[in-house]
Design an enzyme around this catalytic site. Structure first.
Site, short mmCIF file in Angstrom:
data_model
loop_
_atom_site.label_atom_id
_atom_site.label_comp_id
_atom_site.label_asym_id
_atom_site.label_seq_id
_atom_site.Cartn_x
_atom_site.Cartn_y
_atom_site.Cartn_z
N TYR A 157 49.26 -19.29 15.56
CA TYR A 157 49.26 -19.18 14.10
C TYR A 157 50.50 -19.81 13.47
O TYR A 157 51.61 -19.72 14.02
CB TYR A 157 49.20 -17.71 13.68
CG TYR A 157 47.85 -17.06 13.91
CD1 TYR A 157 46.68 -17.59 13.38
CD2 TYR A 157 47.76 -15.89 14.66
CE1 TYR A 157 45.46 -16.99 13.58
CE2 TYR A 157 46.54 -15.27 14.86
CZ TYR A 157 45.38 -15.82 14.33
OH TYR A 157 44.18 -15.21 14.53
N LYS A 206 57.99 13.79 24.75
CA LYS A 206 57.40 13.42 23.46
C LYS A 206 56.91 11.98 23.50
O LYS A 206 57.22 11.22 24.42
CB LYS A 206 58.42 13.60 22.35
CG LYS A 206 59.65 12.71 22.47
CD LYS A 206 60.66 13.00 21.38
CE LYS A 206 61.90 12.11 21.54
NZ LYS A 206 62.90 12.36 20.48
N MET A 219 47.55 -10.62 17.50
CA MET A 219 47.18 -9.22 17.63
C MET A 219 46.80 -8.87 19.06
O MET A 219 47.21 -7.83 19.60
CB MET A 219 46.03 -8.85 16.69
CG MET A 219 45.67 -7.38 16.74
SD MET A 219 44.33 -6.93 15.60
CE MET A 219 45.15 -7.16 14.02
N ARG A 274 70.76 14.40 11.08
CA ARG A 274 69.33 14.13 11.09
C ARG A 274 68.58 15.42 10.78
O ARG A 274 67.93 15.54 9.75
CB ARG A 274 68.93 13.55 12.46
CG ARG A 274 67.55 12.95 12.50
CD ARG A 274 67.30 12.20 13.79
NE ARG A 274 67.34 13.06 14.98
CZ ARG A 274 67.14 12.61 16.21
NH1 ARG A 274 66.92 11.31 16.42
NH2 ARG A 274 67.18 13.43 17.25
#
Length: 369
Positions: free
Chosen positions: A264, A38, A313, A136
């Site tokens: 930043y 997965k 980013m 779950r």
């Protein structure tokens, strides 16, 4: 191995084979092996990983959602594929692509029975998921009688396995809880078999369970993270080989003087002369902001270089002071010598999150012996 000229995830299929054979050596010859592929095979490449494992003789695959199974079928994967978390919108795809759903609630059972009826199915393979303590997904033990009574009245489906998921197989302090889960599962399996009148396959072990609870192999085991080189315990990690190496390059070097800042929000301020390297890799590639401000690090020509300031980013800046390097040099983020588990732990997370978060825009390169 080739030197990187851009950001790449290098996937070593021979390491995958090593891990498969190591885990296979821990189970009986008669025990089936299910490989969990997965989430793009834990951030690698589900198709190439599944193709390699199928060549090695794996018995089953598991994915989370129908779309993931559809991708494998489109690539020619023939082995049975268990869909661990099917939802009704994917039931047509499941049946059309011969995938096998986990049935974990009465709502899902009713919806799948109707889908199977619509497609004129008989004895379509399903897997019953039982909740033994993870809380779950799954039926509770008290629901067995009603569940099996409903199934015996329908001809559209046939139970090919029952399974559960252990919560803490890697934690020795939770051994009593884990054994309780296993015993509950045994009780469920006995009742299901008696009520069905036949014995479906039973499976409960994950990678750590295979190592720590070999007596609970039943008919099949499931391995995900172990195939990719991580075992949640140092003793297991030592036997496995991480298959993925995340590499990038130095885009630019800067010399900063005292009182200058990096990135930043001026999150890192220089207190003395430093050399910084800017790398083409950021949170859009899977290196999230928690790795900034020294929590993450990379390796340049074998030397550790901490991440400075906030992750951007598309870029990170690292401290290259004292490292003999130049623009264009290769940088290793994680791999066999620089564990993704160790990197993840410094950001208070786990290898699973770091590995599965590597963006699909990062180019995959495959190595095989």
């Amino acid at each position: 191995m080739p030197k990187a000229t851009e950001t790449v995830l290098e996937i070593d299929l021979s390491a995958l084979e090593h891990n498969y054979q190591y885990i296979r050596s821990k189970i009986k010859p008669s025990t089936k092996f299910l490989g969990v592929v997965k989430a793009f095979a834990y951030g690698n490449d589900s198709v190439r990983v599944a193709q390699k494992l199928e060549d090695l003789g794996i018995d089953y695959f598991a994915v989370a959602y129908a779309k993931e199974g559809e991708v494998l079928r489109d690539a020619g994967i023939k082995s049975p594929i268990l869909v661990l978390h099917p939802i009704p919108s994917g039931f047509d795809t499941i049946i059309e692509r011969c995938l096998e759903p986990s049935i974990y609630s009465e709502h899902i059972l009713d919806a799948f029975l109707e889908a199977a009826k619509k497609h004129s199915q008989k004895d379509y393979p399903i897997h019953l998921k039982f909740n033994t303590g993870l809380n779950r997904l799954g039926f509770k033990k008290a629901e067995v009688a009603r569940l099996i009574d409903k199934l015996t009245l329908r001809k559209e489906v046939k139970v090919v396995s029952i399974f559960s998921h252990l919560a803490a197989t890697e934690d020795k302090n939770e051994r009593e809880f884990t054994l309780g889960q296993i015993n509950t599962f045994k009780e469920i399996a006995l009742e299901v078999g008696e009520r069905l009148g036949y014995e479906p396959k039973h499976h409960i072990l994950n990678t750590s369970g295979i190592i720590n609870y070999p007596e609970a192999q039943f008919d099949m085991v499931r391995s995900g993270i172990g195939l990719y080189g991580y075992g949640n315990e140092a003793i297991i990690d030592a036997e496995l080989r991480p298959i993925a190496t995340l590499k990038t390059i130095i885009s630019q070097l800067h010399i900063l003087e005292a009182n200058e800042s990096v990135g930043y929000n001026r999150a890192f301020k220089v207190d003395s002369r430093k050399v910084t390297a800017t790398l083409p890799l950021g949170h859009a590639d899977g290196i999230g902001r928690p790795y900034g401000n020294g929590n993450g690090q990379v390796f340049i020509n074998g030397k550790m270089a901490p991440i400075l300031g906030n992750v951007c980013m598309d870029m990170i800046m690292v401290d290259a002071t004292g490292i003999d390097c130049k623009e264009g040099d290769e940088v290793i983020v994680f791999g066999p010598q620089t564990s993704a588990e160790k990197m993840a732990s410094r950001a208070n997370t786990i290898s699973y999150e770091l590995l599965t978060g590597i963006s699909q825009r990062v180019k995959r390169i495959f190595l095989d012996s």
